[in-house]
Write an enzyme that holds these catalytic residues in place. Sequence first.
Site, short mmCIF file in Angstrom:
data_model
loop_
_atom_site.label_atom_id
_atom_site.label_comp_id
_atom_site.label_asym_id
_atom_site.label_seq_id
_atom_site.Cartn_x
_atom_site.Cartn_y
_atom_site.Cartn_z
N ASP A 1 2.53 -5.10 -1.54
CA ASP A 1 2.93 -5.40 -0.17
C ASP A 1 1.68 -5.86 0.57
OD1 ASP A 1 1.51 -3.13 0.56
OD2 ASP A 1 3.22 -2.07 1.43
N CYS B 1 -0.11 -1.10 -2.87
CA CYS B 1 0.29 -1.03 -1.46
C CYS B 1 -0.88 -0.39 -0.70
CB CYS B 1 1.62 -0.30 -1.28
SG CYS B 1 1.66 1.44 -1.77
N THR C 1 -1.49 2.81 0.04
CA THR C 1 -1.97 4.03 -0.62
C THR C 1 -1.64 4.08 -2.11
OG1 THR C 1 0.12 5.13 -0.14
CG2 THR C 1 -1.67 5.39 1.49
N HIS D 1 -2.33 10.42 -22.03
CA HIS D 1 -1.48 11.61 -22.07
C HIS D 1 -0.07 11.39 -21.52
CE1 HIS D 1 -4.82 14.91 -22.48
NE2 HIS D 1 -4.94 13.93 -23.36
N HIS E 1 1.69 14.73 -27.00
CA HIS E 1 2.01 14.11 -25.71
C HIS E 1 3.34 13.36 -25.76
CE1 HIS E 1 -1.86 15.38 -24.33
NE2 HIS E 1 -2.42 14.81 -25.36
C1 RB5 Z 1 2.48 -0.22 4.78
O1 RB5 Z 1 1.98 -0.08 6.05
C2 RB5 Z 1 2.27 1.06 3.98
O2 RB5 Z 1 3.13 2.03 4.43
C3 RB5 Z 1 2.46 0.80 2.51
O3 RB5 Z 1 1.57 -0.19 2.10
C4 RB5 Z 1 2.21 1.96 1.56
O4 RB5 Z 1 0.97 2.53 1.82
C5 RB5 Z 1 3.27 2.94 1.44
O5 RB5 Z 1 3.16 3.92 0.68
#
Ligand code: RB5
Length: 142
Positions: A8, A65, A67, A98, A133
Site C-alpha cells: 500500500d 505496508c 507496519t 522453522h 518443523h
Molecule cells: C496505512 O496508513 C497503514 O494503516 C497501513 O499501511 C498498515 O500499516 C496497516 O497495517
Amino acid sequence: MKIAIANDHGGLDIKNAIIKDFAAQGIEFVNFGTDTADSVDYPIYAKQVTAAIQSGDCDLGILCCGTGIGMSMVANKQKGIRAAVVTNEFCAEMTRRHNNANVLCLGGRVIDEAMAVKLANIFITTPFDGGRHQRRVDMIED
Ligand code: RB5
C-alpha cells in the site's frame, strides 16, 4: 522461483527498493502495485499476492505496508498462507527455516530500504528445515 509482491502507500518505498534489487539480480517477480503514493486499502493488495501463491503462479510473497501488520492479518486468513511480520535478519531466516512462511510482511514505517532489501533476500534464499518443523506446520493447517 517467482515472487509475488505488493504494497500500500505505506510500503511503496521499500517495495520499490526490493523490486529494483530483484530486477538487478534477475529474480523473477510479479508486482501487483500499488505504484503511486495515493492512499489505498491494503487488504486488496494482500489478497492479490496470496491468490498468486494459492494458484501456484508464484512461490513466495512479499507484502509491504506501514507496519507489515495489516498485510499479515489479511494474508494469514487465506488458506495455505503462512505470513510473518519481520523486522530483523534472524526472524527473516527463522520464519523460513522453522515456520515455512510463504509470505514476508514488512513495514515501510518501521525499517529502511536497505534493511527491507536485506530481509527480502534472506527470506527468498533460506530453505525450510523440514523434519520436526513439518509436523508443526501441518498442525497450523489443521
Ligand atoms: C496505512 O496508513 C497503514 O494503516 C497501513 O499501511 C498498515 O500499516 C496497516 O497495517
